[in-house]
Design a protein around this motif. Structure first.
Motif, PDB file in Angstrom:
ATOM      1  N   HIS A  82      56.585  76.425  47.587  1.00  0.00           N
ATOM      2  CA  HIS A  82      57.203  77.694  47.951  1.00  0.00           C
ATOM      3  C   HIS A  82      56.072  78.695  48.167  1.00  0.00           C
ATOM      4  O   HIS A  82      54.938  78.447  47.780  1.00  0.00           O
ATOM      5  N   SER A  83      56.405  79.827  48.747  1.00  0.00           N
ATOM      6  CA  SER A  83      55.377  80.842  48.960  1.00  0.00           C
ATOM      7  C   SER A  83      55.120  81.566  47.634  1.00  0.00           C
ATOM      8  O   SER A  83      55.857  81.417  46.687  1.00  0.00           O
ATOM      9  N   GLY A  84      54.043  82.374  47.595  1.00  0.00           N
ATOM     10  CA  GLY A  84      53.713  83.102  46.374  1.00  0.00           C
ATOM     11  C   GLY A  84      52.783  82.304  45.492  1.00  0.00           C
ATOM     12  O   GLY A  84      52.417  81.177  45.814  1.00  0.00           O
ATOM     13  N   PRO A  85      52.383  82.895  44.348  1.00  0.00           N
ATOM     14  CA  PRO A  85      51.420  82.219  43.482  1.00  0.00           C
ATOM     15  C   PRO A  85      51.989  80.941  42.871  1.00  0.00           C
ATOM     16  O   PRO A  85      53.200  80.800  42.735  1.00  0.00           O
ATOM     17  N   LYS A  86      51.100  80.018  42.514  1.00  0.00           N
ATOM     18  CA  LYS A  86      51.532  78.773  41.892  1.00  0.00           C
ATOM     19  C   LYS A  86      52.023  79.044  40.474  1.00  0.00           C
ATOM     20  O   LYS A  86      51.467  79.892  39.768  1.00  0.00           O
ATOM     21  N   LEU A  87      53.028  78.286  40.072  1.00  0.00           N
ATOM     22  CA  LEU A  87      53.640  78.482  38.756  1.00  0.00           C
ATOM     23  C   LEU A  87      52.594  78.480  37.636  1.00  0.00           C
ATOM     24  O   LEU A  87      52.626  79.316  36.741  1.00  0.00           O
ATOM     25  N   ASP A  88      51.670  77.523  37.672  1.00  0.00           N
ATOM     26  CA  ASP A  88      50.732  77.429  36.549  1.00  0.00           C
ATOM     27  C   ASP A  88      49.502  78.317  36.712  1.00  0.00           C
ATOM     28  O   ASP A  88      48.580  78.252  35.911  1.00  0.00           O
ATOM     29  N   GLU A  89      49.489  79.163  37.760  1.00  0.00           N
ATOM     30  CA  GLU A  89      48.366  80.081  37.926  1.00  0.00           C
ATOM     31  C   GLU A  89      48.819  81.535  37.980  1.00  0.00           C
ATOM     32  O   GLU A  89      47.993  82.446  37.998  1.00  0.00           O
ATOM     33  N   ALA A  90      50.133  81.767  38.022  1.00  0.00           N
ATOM     34  CA  ALA A  90      50.663  83.117  38.243  1.00  0.00           C
ATOM     35  C   ALA A  90      50.440  84.029  37.036  1.00  0.00           C
ATOM     36  O   ALA A  90      50.453  83.577  35.887  1.00  0.00           O
ATOM     37  N   THR A  91      50.246  85.323  37.303  1.00  0.00           N
ATOM     38  CA  THR A  91      50.109  86.340  36.241  1.00  0.00           C
ATOM     39  C   THR A  91      51.464  86.624  35.597  1.00  0.00           C
ATOM     40  O   THR A  91      51.555  86.929  34.426  1.00  0.00           O
ATOM     41  N   VAL A  92      52.504  86.552  36.427  1.00  0.00           N
ATOM     42  CA  VAL A  92      53.867  86.785  35.940  1.00  0.00           C
ATOM     43  C   VAL A  92      54.712  85.550  36.249  1.00  0.00           C
ATOM     44  O   VAL A  92      54.656  85.028  37.364  1.00  0.00           O
TER      45      VAL A  92
END
Lengths: 258, 324
Positions: free
Chosen positions: B197-207
Motif C-alpha cells: 500500500h502507499s505510505g510508510p511501511k508498517l514496521d518503519e512508520a512513526t505512527v
C-alpha cells in the motif's frame, strides 16, 4: 486421500506455570487441544471429503497419557488418533518433537501432513518443516488456501508482503494459518462417536527411537535464568462524552505528531 | 566467539531490515561476521553488507522457482562440512527464515532457539533472551551441545548500525553451489502477488493506527486507513480482524504478524490480547480507544479513551482535517 494432522494438547492453566527446576512449561495438569490446530483438522476433513474417500488421522505427543484434547478433534470427524505418550518426552524441544512425529508419520504413510504454523504455548514454529526435512518431503508453510487435484497441491502461501501461488506434489507437509477455514463444531452424534474412536498409544521405544534423542537430553539447551520485566504502567483515562478526541489531539501535539 | 553467520534474505540487492539488525548484533559479539544469501541480486547486497561489517558473502545465486527452505539449508550444510563451523547462525523470524532454520536444524541434527529478543556473548558464552507470557517475563537460554547454535531472532530486537569506517573491510563473495535436494525441493512458486500500500511501511512508520474487532464491521476498517493516512502513519490490524478478512495479513501486528516500534501506537477497538501486545508493547507511546473499561489494553496505554471507536475516530478524523 489420507491426511495426518499434527495436533498439540497444551496446558489449560491461566496463567501458565514454569517448572522451577528446568524452567519449562508444566504439562502434567489438564491439557486441551491447541485452538490453532483446529484449522488443520478442518482442512484435513474438507480435503478428504473433496477427494471422496480416505480419512483424517490425528498425530500427537505428550509426556502424559492425556487424550481429552484429541477427543475434541475426533468428535469433529477425524477417524482415529495416535498419541506418543511417554515420560521420557518431558522437556522435548521442537526437533525432538519432530523426530517423534516423523516416526509416526513414516508408519502411517499418509498422502498429506497438515499442521498449524505454530503452537499457542511454545510458538517455536519450526516443528512441521523439521518433520518434512526428516521425511525428505517438500513442505509449504503459511498456507491460507489449499486445493488438491491430480495428486498435486495448489497453495496460496502467505508472505510478509502478499502471497505466492505454490504447486507441490504429494506427499507433502503443509502448515495452515489461522482462519484458513472455519472449523466446524462437534455434533452430539460426533461427541458420542468420539468416545469409541481408537486412540493408539505408543512409547518412544515402540516407535524405534532412542530415548536420548528426545526429552531434556535431546533438547541440548537450557534456561539459565528467568526474570520478571517491569510492566508498562497505565496512564491517563478519559471517558468519552463527545469530546475525548480533543484530548487525543493535544496528546499528539505534545509528541509533535500534529 | 570466532565466527558468526547471518542469513541474508534480500530482494533485488536490498537486504531485509532484520538482516542489518542481525549483522549489527553479530559484530557486537566481537566475532567475524559472514553472511549467506540467495536469489536474484544476491551479489548486489554485498556493498551494504560490507558497510555493516560483513567480511564474506556466500552467494547461492538464483534458486529459480524453488521455495528457499530446502536449497538454502542444503547449501549451508554442505558449506559447514567444508570449513570451520561458525559459533552461531542468526536467522530472522521471517516466513522463509523459519523454513530454512527448520530444515537446517533437522539436517544438522541441531536444536534451534526461537523467538530470540536479545543476545549476549560476554565472556565467550553465547546466550539468548526470550520474551514469554506476553512480555511479562524474560528467560535467558543457551545451547549445551555442538556448534553452530541456530537462533531465530525477532525483528526489532537490535538497532541496525553501519560499522565504523575503520571496521569496514572489502567483502569477499564466495559463489556456492546448491547440492541436489531430491524430493524435498519439489514445491514450485508459480506466481507472486504483492499487497503493498502507499505510505510508510508498517514496521518503519512513526505512527501506527491499528484496528480490532471493536470496529464492529468490515467497512469500518476504512476509518483506520484514513486516520493512518492523515497522521502519515501506517495502518495495522489485530489477528482477529485479519482472520475475518477485514484487513490483509501484511497489516497484522503481533506474535504471528509484524513487530512494530513506532513513536505512537493508536489501538482502536483492540482489547489487548497477549499475542497482539507482544508486537506493539515497545512503542514509545500507546493510545487506546475501547468501549470496555476493563480491556487489558488500558493497563499499558499512556492515554486511554473509554468510548466507541466508531464515534471517537470519525470525530478525530474530522478535527484533524479541520486543522489543515
Amino acid at each position: 486421500m489420507n491426511v495426518a494432522v499434527c495436533v498439540k494438547q497444551i496446558p489449560d492453566s491461566e496463567p501458565p506455570a514454569l517448572d522451577p527446576q528446568h524452567h519449562t512449561l508444566v504439562r502434567d495438569g489438564k491439557l486441551v487441544m491447541d485452538e490453532s490446530d483446529s484449522f488443520g483438522v478442518e482442512m484435513g476433513l474438507q480435503l478428504v471429503e473433496a477427494a471422496g474417500g480416505g480419512e483424517v488421522v490425528l498425530v500427537s505427543m505428550a509426556p502424559c497419557g492425556e487424550t481429552r484434547g484429541l477427543r475434541t478433534a475426533l468428535a469433529t470427524g477425524a477417524a482415529k488418533a495416535i498419541l506418543v505418550s511417554d515420560p521420557v518426552l518431558a522437556g522435548s524441544d521442537a526437533l525432538g518433537t519432530a523426530k517423534v512425529l516423523a516416526a509416526v508419520i513414516r508408519r502411517l504413510g499418509p498422502d498429506l501432513v497438515l499442521a498449524g504454523t505454530e503452537s499457542t504455548d511454545g510458538y517455536t514454529g519450526t516443528t512441521p518443516v523439521q518433520v518434512a526435512e526428516l521425511l525428505g518431503w517438500p513442505s509449504v508453510s503459511f498456507a491460507r488456501h489449499v486445493e488438491i487435484s491430480h495428486r498435486a497441491l495448489r497453495v496460496k502461501r502467505q508472505t510478509e508482503t502478499g502471497y505466492e501461488e505454490v504447486t507441490c506434489p504429494l506427499p507433502a507437509v503443509v502448515t495452515v494459518t489461522a482462519g484458513v477455514v472455519e472449523p466446524r463444531y462437534p455434533s452430539f452424534k460426533g461427541l458420542a462417536a468420539a468416545k469409541s474412536k481408537p486412540v493408539e498409544e505408543l512409547t518412544v521405544v515402540e516407535l524405534g527411537l532412542d530415548p536420548s534423542q528426545v526429552g531434556f537430553s535431546g533438547a541440548r539447551q537450557q534456561v539459565i535464568s528467568v526474570r520478571a520485566v517491569k510492566a508498562r504502567e497505565a496512564g491517563e483515562i478519559v471517558v468519552d462524552a463527545g469530546e475525548a478526541h480533543e484530548r487525543v489531539i493535544s496528546f499528539l501535539e505534545q509528541l509533535k505528531i500534529l | 566467539m570466532d565466527k558468526t553467520w547471518v542469513l541474508a534474505e534480500q530482494r533485488d540487492g536490498t537486504p531485509a531490515g532484520i538482516v542489518l539488525e542481525l549483522v549489527t548484533a553479530a559484530r557486537g559479539f566481537g566475532s567475524v561476521v559472514e553472511a549467506v544469501t540467495w536469489g536474484p541480486g544476491g551479489a548486489g547486497a554485498a556493498a551494504v553488507l560490507g558497510r555493516y561489517g560483513v567480511t564474506k558473502l556466500y552467494n547461492l545465486g538464483d534458486i529459480g522457482e524453488s521455495l528457499p527452505g530446502p536449497k538454502v539449508a542444503a547449501a549451508i550444510a554442505a558449506q559447514l562440512a567444508a570449513e570451520s563451523r561458525p559459533d552461531a547462525i542468526l536467522i530472522g523470524a521471517t516466513h522463509d527464515g523459519r523454513d530454512i532454520a527448520a530444515r537446517l536444524s533437522a539436517r544438522l541434527d541441531l536444536p534451534v532457539l526461537a523467538n530470540v529478543v536479545g543476545m549476549d556473548a560476554s565472556g565467550g558464552r553465547l546466550t539468548s533472551e526470550h520474551s514469554i507470557f506476553g512480555g511479562s517475563t524474560v528467560v535467558r537460554a543457551e545451547f549445551t551441545g555442538a556448534v553452530p547454535g541456530l537462533f531465530i531472532v525477532q525483528a526489532k530486537s537490535f538497532a541496525a548500525e553501519a560499522a565504523e569506517a575503520a571496521e569496514q573491510r572489502s567483502l569477499e563473495i564466495v559463489e556456492v553451489e546448491v547440492p541436489d535436494t531430491g524430493p524435498s525441493d519439489a514445491a514450485r512458486v508459480v506466481t507472486r502477488h504483492e499487497e503493498e500500500h502507499s505510505g510508510p511501511k508498517l514496521d518503519e512508520a512513526t505512527v501506527v493506527v491499528s484496528g480490532g474487532r471493536g470496529l464492529g464491521s468490515p467497512g469500518n476498517y476504512a476509518l483506520i486507513t484514513e486516520l493512518a493516512q492523515l497522521l502519515n502513519g501506517a495502518p495495522g490490524a489485530s489477528r482477529a480482524v485479519v482472520d475475518a478478512g477485514w484487513a490483509p495479513y501484511a497489516f497484522q501486528v503481533g506474535q504471528t504478524g509484524k513487530t512494530v516500534k513506532p513513536v505512537v501506537y493508536i489501538a482502536c477497538g483492540i482489547s489487548g490480547a497477549t499475542l497482539h501486545v507482544v508486537g506493539m508493547r515497545a512503542a514509545q507511546y500507546i493510545i487506546a480507544v475501547n468501549k470496555d473499561r476493563e480491556a487489558p489494553i488500558f493497563a499499558i496505554a499512556d492515554l486511554g479513551v473509554v468510548g466507541d471507536v466508531t464515534k471517537v475516530i470519525p470525530r478525530l478524523i474530522e478535527a484533524i482535517r479541520a486543522r489543515r
